[in-house]
Design a protein around this motif. Sequence first.
Motif, short mmCIF file in Angstrom:
data_model
loop_
_atom_site.label_atom_id
_atom_site.label_comp_id
_atom_site.label_asym_id
_atom_site.label_seq_id
_atom_site.Cartn_x
_atom_site.Cartn_y
_atom_site.Cartn_z
N LEU A 1 0.82 -1.21 0.00
CA LEU A 1 0.00 0.00 0.00
C LEU A 1 0.86 1.26 0.00
O LEU A 1 0.51 2.25 -0.66
CB LEU A 1 -0.95 -0.01 1.19
N ASP A 2 1.98 1.25 0.73
CA ASP A 2 2.88 2.41 0.72
C ASP A 2 3.42 2.68 -0.68
O ASP A 2 3.50 3.83 -1.11
CB ASP A 2 4.04 2.21 1.70
N ALA A 3 3.79 1.63 -1.39
CA ALA A 3 4.28 1.80 -2.76
C ALA A 3 3.18 2.32 -3.67
O ALA A 3 3.41 3.20 -4.51
CB ALA A 3 4.83 0.48 -3.29
N ALA A 4 1.97 1.81 -3.50
CA ALA A 4 0.84 2.28 -4.30
C ALA A 4 0.59 3.76 -4.03
O ALA A 4 0.33 4.54 -4.96
CB ALA A 4 -0.41 1.46 -4.00
N ARG A 5 0.69 4.17 -2.78
CA ARG A 5 0.51 5.58 -2.42
C ARG A 5 1.58 6.45 -3.07
O ARG A 5 1.30 7.55 -3.57
CB ARG A 5 0.53 5.75 -0.91
N ALA A 6 2.82 5.97 -3.06
CA ALA A 6 3.93 6.73 -3.67
C ALA A 6 3.71 6.88 -5.17
O ALA A 6 3.91 7.96 -5.73
CB ALA A 6 5.26 6.04 -3.39
N ILE A 7 3.29 5.81 -5.83
CA ILE A 7 3.03 5.87 -7.28
C ILE A 7 1.86 6.80 -7.57
O ILE A 7 1.93 7.64 -8.47
CB ILE A 7 2.79 4.46 -7.84
N LYS A 8 0.80 6.69 -6.78
CA LYS A 8 -0.38 7.54 -7.00
C LYS A 8 -0.03 9.01 -6.82
O LYS A 8 -0.48 9.87 -7.60
CB LYS A 8 -1.49 7.13 -6.03
N ALA A 9 0.80 9.33 -5.81
CA ALA A 9 1.18 10.72 -5.56
C ALA A 9 2.10 11.27 -6.64
O ALA A 9 1.98 12.42 -7.05
CB ALA A 9 1.86 10.82 -4.19
N ALA A 10 3.02 10.45 -7.11
CA ALA A 10 4.02 10.91 -8.09
C ALA A 10 3.53 10.88 -9.53
O ALA A 10 4.02 11.63 -10.36
CB ALA A 10 5.29 10.06 -7.97
N LEU A 11 2.56 10.02 -9.82
CA LEU A 11 2.15 9.81 -11.21
C LEU A 11 0.64 9.88 -11.36
O LEU A 11 -0.04 8.85 -11.48
CB LEU A 11 2.67 8.46 -11.70
N PRO A 12 0.08 11.07 -11.34
CA PRO A 12 -1.38 11.19 -11.52
C PRO A 12 -1.81 10.52 -12.82
O PRO A 12 -1.12 10.59 -13.83
CB PRO A 12 -1.61 12.71 -11.59
N GLY A 13 -2.93 9.86 -12.78
CA GLY A 13 -3.43 9.18 -13.97
C GLY A 13 -2.98 7.73 -14.09
O GLY A 13 -3.48 7.00 -14.93
N VAL A 14 -2.04 7.31 -13.25
CA VAL A 14 -1.59 5.92 -13.24
C VAL A 14 -2.36 5.16 -12.18
O VAL A 14 -2.55 5.64 -11.07
CB VAL A 14 -0.07 5.84 -12.97
N THR A 15 -2.83 3.98 -12.51
CA THR A 15 -3.48 3.11 -11.53
C THR A 15 -2.37 2.32 -10.84
O THR A 15 -1.77 1.45 -11.46
CB THR A 15 -4.47 2.15 -12.23
#
Length: 127
Positions: free
Chosen positions: A22-36
């Motif tokens: 979940l932490d990695a998913a949060r980091a990706i979501k924060a850094a890359l809007p539009g990416v699931t």
Amino acid sequence: MDLFQQAGLPAQWQPTSWAELLDAARAIKAALPGVTPLQFNAGTAMGEASTLQGYIMALLGAGHHVYDFDEAKWIVSSPAILETLELFKTIYIDEGAGRSTLAACSERPRPVVRGVLEGRSCDVGRG
């Protein structure tokens, strides 16, 4: 450039817990809007894949089963089952890390595959 790199995550990242996932998913979501950032098979449109490739894999990944082989009984209620369902709730409802529309889509995995090929979708659970 790899989506993990773009989000500041190590390329050889291997999660050891759902919290790390979940932490990695949060980091990706924060850094890359539009990416699931995280997508498990879930929902009725995904058919048995929701059970066998989504829910059961998450449950087994936590070290639990749906069948007690010693007692020869199905396990229908346990803390592990509730924790697995809570994981799905966190991903799809609480945090929106996964796209519930993909699970409800009649095209099934095609939108996910297309998103991965176009660099818009990232499954942080893969090794």
